[in-house]
Scaffold this active site. Structure first.
Site, PDB file in Angstrom:
ATOM      1  N   LYS A  75       0.840  -1.206   0.000  1.00 11.57           N
ATOM      2  CA  LYS A  75       0.000   0.000   0.000  1.00 11.57           C
ATOM      3  C   LYS A  75       0.875   1.257   0.000  1.00 11.57           C
ATOM      4  O   LYS A  75       0.646   2.192  -0.757  1.00 11.57           O
ATOM      5  CB  LYS A  75      -0.919   0.002   1.235  1.00 11.57           C
ATOM      6  CG  LYS A  75      -2.037  -1.025   1.145  1.00 11.57           C
ATOM      7  CD  LYS A  75      -2.788  -1.183   2.464  1.00 11.57           C
ATOM      8  CE  LYS A  75      -3.801  -2.326   2.379  1.00 11.57           C
ATOM      9  NZ  LYS A  75      -4.534  -2.566   3.633  1.00 11.57           N
ATOM     10  N   GLN A  91      -4.411  -1.500   9.890  1.00 11.34           N
ATOM     11  CA  GLN A  91      -4.390  -2.832   9.271  1.00 11.34           C
ATOM     12  C   GLN A  91      -4.955  -3.890  10.218  1.00 11.34           C
ATOM     13  O   GLN A  91      -4.606  -3.938  11.402  1.00 11.34           O
ATOM     14  CB  GLN A  91      -2.940  -3.189   8.868  1.00 11.34           C
ATOM     15  CG  GLN A  91      -2.812  -4.448   8.026  1.00 11.34           C
ATOM     16  CD  GLN A  91      -3.458  -4.355   6.647  1.00 11.34           C
ATOM     17  OE1 GLN A  91      -3.672  -3.268   6.117  1.00 11.34           O
ATOM     18  NE2 GLN A  91      -3.800  -5.499   6.059  1.00 11.34           N
ATOM     19  N   ASP A 126     -10.759   3.008   4.282  1.00 13.48           N
ATOM     20  CA  ASP A 126     -11.058   1.568   4.204  1.00 13.48           C
ATOM     21  C   ASP A 126     -12.564   1.342   4.071  1.00 13.48           C
ATOM     22  O   ASP A 126     -12.996   0.237   3.726  1.00 13.48           O
ATOM     23  CB  ASP A 126     -10.592   0.858   5.482  1.00 13.48           C
ATOM     24  CG  ASP A 126      -9.279   0.119   5.292  1.00 13.48           C
ATOM     25  OD1 ASP A 126      -8.991  -0.311   4.167  1.00 13.48           O
ATOM     26  OD2 ASP A 126      -8.542  -0.035   6.289  1.00 13.48           O
TER      27      ASP A 126
HETATM   28  N1  GUN Z   1      -6.820  -6.718   6.402  1.00 14.90           N
HETATM   29  C1  GUN Z   1      -7.140  -7.403   5.285  1.00 14.90           C
HETATM   30  N2  GUN Z   1      -7.638  -6.576   4.347  1.00 14.90           N
HETATM   31  C2  GUN Z   1      -7.626  -5.339   4.879  1.00 14.90           C
HETATM   32  C3  GUN Z   1      -8.014  -4.060   4.384  1.00 14.90           C
HETATM   33  O1  GUN Z   1      -8.501  -3.896   3.258  1.00 14.90           O
HETATM   34  N3  GUN Z   1      -7.831  -3.021   5.247  1.00 14.90           N
HETATM   35  C4  GUN Z   1      -7.339  -3.180   6.491  1.00 14.90           C
HETATM   36  N4  GUN Z   1      -7.226  -2.098   7.256  1.00 14.90           N
HETATM   37  N5  GUN Z   1      -6.971  -4.347   6.975  1.00 14.90           N
HETATM   38  C5  GUN Z   1      -7.115  -5.423   6.170  1.00 14.90           C
END
Ligand code: GUN
Length: 298
Positions: free
Chosen positions: A52, A96, A119
């Site tokens: 990311k 995350q 998100d």
């Molecule tokens: N864990 C798995 N996928 C995601 C996501 O899209 N965002 C976040 N914050 N955690 C995750």
């Protein structure tokens, strides 16, 4: 059978996003800014967050990683999120998941200002999405809709079966596919761990979206001839043959399922790459105050 090529679509959309970020910089004198909070050292989370951050830099965003050890307290984390909420130089905040057991992910999710929740996990964004109001759409479902759009896949009137009901993928995906939007307008069935005879439902799916987290869960006998199959699986197994030391497997037995389908996403090279696009688009939209104009402007 044709491939829904996440590499091709994501690269194409990244060029568009980079152009828009450059325009944003010209207009505002600053870059869209995403902050990711990572707790602990889970291998998968480390990889996803690094990707990311890397992709933000690639398209001309600013990115900041805030790290905590596994033993950070819930209060400390909530306080940090609050501080990020109030920092006017930040457009998007993600924490995350998963978090360590002693931290309540619901509390942390609700602590994020919904106007910076790129998100799309905050209940306000989820509710607004369901009502078809401007909102941040969770990155993976968003990325899947962008891919369906790119390939002109007709969804209206189709039976879409979503396997998995997680807050991150299955649940929001089912809402999006049932909405009166394009893509959307499907009749949606959600299957999960308590569904008896999942095959009965998957065999009737025109569009099958699988996010259950089990390698090769969907086999050829479970798929209708000509179906569109979207594999959200990211099952990591250690490997001695790859440079990274692990190999990714989807939830779908690609080799045997693919010949029956009209369209299918590979793993890797499918949905995973589109998730990043969803996140980048949300961050840019936040910087432009497209979703929540009430967030202070620069
Ligand atoms: N864990 C798995 N996928 C995601 C996501 O899209 N965002 C976040 N914050 N955690 C995750």
């Amino acid at each position: 059978m044709e491939i829904l090529d996440g590499k091709y679509v994501s690269e194409k959309l990244k060029v568009e996003i980079a152009e828009q970020a450059a325009e944003y910089l010209k207009q505002s004198g600053r870059k869209p800014h995403l902050v990711a909070v990572l707790v602990g050292h889970d291998g998968g989370s480390e990889t996803y967050v690094a990707s990311k951050m890397r992709n933000c830099e690639k398209v001309g965003f600013k990115s900041t990683l805030v790290r905590y050890e596994e033993d950070v307290t819930e209060d400390e984390l909530l306080l940090k999120v609050s501080e990020l909420n109030h920092n006017p130089d930040i457009d998007g905040i993600i924490v995350q998941l998963p978090l360590p057991k002693h931290i309540d992910p619901e509390k942390v999710t609700e602590q994020i200002d919904h106007r910076k929740d790129v998100d799309g996990f905050h209940p306000i964004n989820l509710g607004r999405m369901q009502r078809n109001l401007p909102s941040f759409i969770p990155a993976t479902p968003y990325g899947i809709t962008l891919m369906l759009k790119e390939y002109g896949i007709e969804t209206a009137g189709k039976h879409c079966v979503v396997v998995g009901r997680s807050n991150i993928v299955g649940s929001p995906m089912s809402i999006l596919m049932a909405r009166n939007t394009q893509p959307g307008n499907c009749t949606v069935t959600i299957c999960h761990s308590r569904t008896p005879d999942i095959k009965k439902f998957t065999l009737d799916a025109d569009i099958l979206i699988v996010a259950i987290g089990k390698k090769n869960f969907i086999t050829a006998d479970m798929v209708k001839e000509g179906a569109v199959v979207i594999d959200v699986g990211m099952n990591r197994e250690t490997s001695t043959t790859t440079k990274s030391g692990y190999k990714l497997y989807g939830d779908v037995d690609f080799e045997n399922v693919a010949p029956k389908t009209s369209w299918i996403t590979p793993v890797p090279g499918g949905v995973g790459l589109m998730t990043i696009i969803g996140l980048l688009k949300n961050t840019l939209a936040s910087a432009n105050r497209e979703v929540y104009p009430s967030l202070s402007k620069f």
